[in-house]
Scaffold this active site. Structure first.
Site, PDB file in Angstrom:
ATOM      1  N   ILE A 114       0.848  -1.184   0.000  1.00  0.00           N
ATOM      2  CA  ILE A 114       0.000   0.000   0.000  1.00  0.00           C
ATOM      3  C   ILE A 114       0.886   1.237   0.000  1.00  0.00           C
ATOM      4  CG2 ILE A 114      -1.795   1.251   1.284  1.00  0.00           C
ATOM      5  CD1 ILE A 114      -2.438  -1.531   2.617  1.00  0.00           C
ATOM      6  N   CYS A 115       0.625   2.163  -0.918  1.00  0.00           N
ATOM      7  CA  CYS A 115       1.272   3.471  -0.946  1.00  0.00           C
ATOM      8  C   CYS A 115       2.793   3.356  -1.074  1.00  0.00           C
ATOM      9  CB  CYS A 115       0.859   4.268   0.286  1.00  0.00           C
ATOM     10  SG  CYS A 115       1.183   6.029   0.177  1.00  0.00           S
ATOM     11  N   HIS A 116       3.542   3.602   0.002  1.00  0.00           N
ATOM     12  CA  HIS A 116       5.002   3.497  -0.012  1.00  0.00           C
ATOM     13  C   HIS A 116       5.488   2.061   0.236  1.00  0.00           C
ATOM     14  CE1 HIS A 116       4.782   7.871   0.365  1.00  0.00           C
ATOM     15  NE2 HIS A 116       6.068   7.928   0.096  1.00  0.00           N
ATOM     16  N   GLY A 117       4.586   1.133   0.487  1.00  0.00           N
ATOM     17  CA  GLY A 117       4.957  -0.258   0.757  1.00  0.00           C
ATOM     18  C   GLY A 117       5.844  -0.897  -0.297  1.00  0.00           C
TER      19      GLY A 117
END
Length: 187
Positions: A114-117
């Site tokens: 998710i997102c910056h994952g």
């Protein structure tokens, strides 16, 4: 019921972290939170405000941690979720994170980012040739790591499911739960 490891740390985005925990539990799965230590992690709230060129960050809730990274036995879990926020930036250099994340990718087990994952598998060379979504400013970094970056809320590449950030969580969650359910039925 699957056991899903949530890999997070201080400064992880609150919605990116808590939404998957609650959704997995709602779906009858066990969500197990791991971080560098077992003290609760300090989550942050990221928001987009009209008078700011970047996102803003405010203190969020504490998230209880079930197991320290060093004590994780990856074979005990069926899937992995890596929330965004700033946590992936420093977690990607942790040797236990590398050991854990490689386990899931090497075995083709479900991985949600998710997102910056996606910074974590990108740093480990695991996104080369893979298609992913991510927080849009990460596009160049992920492409440098060999990934194909797609601007969509629910990108599925085999057993990897990714999204751009917390506004995408409903779509990401549906896609991740479908991949997880399919993977646990085949076991």
């Amino acid at each position: 019921m699957a056991r899903v490891l949530i890999l997070t740390g201080d400064a992880a985005e609150e919605l990116d972290s808590m939404y998957p925990v609650f959704r997995l539990r709602e779906g009858g799965h066990e969500a197990v939170v791991t971080a560098p230590t077992t003290r609760p992690v300090k989550l942050v709230v990221h928001d987009f405000e009209p008078d700011c060129d970047a996102y803003t960050e405010k203190p969020g809730h504490l998230l209880p941690v079930d197991v320290a990274l060093a004590d994780v036995v990856p074979e005990d879990y069926d899937a992995l979720v890596i929330p965004g926020g700033r946590a992936p930036e420093y977690l990607r250099t942790n040797p236990d994170v590398a050991r854990i994340v490689r386990h899931f990718f090497d075995r083709g087990l479900p991985v949600g980012t998710i997102c910056h994952g996606p910074q974590v598998p990108a740093a480990l060379g695991l996104l080369n040739g893979r298609t992913t979504a991510a927080f849009p400013p990460l596009r160049t970094d992920l492409e440098q790591a060999g990934a194909v970056v797609v601007d969509a809320p629910d990108v599925v590449d085999g057993t990897m499911v990714s999204c751009r950030g917390w506004p995408d969580l409903p779509e990401w969650s549906r896609a991740f739960m479908a991949v997880l359910d399919k993977a646990t039925v085949q076991e």
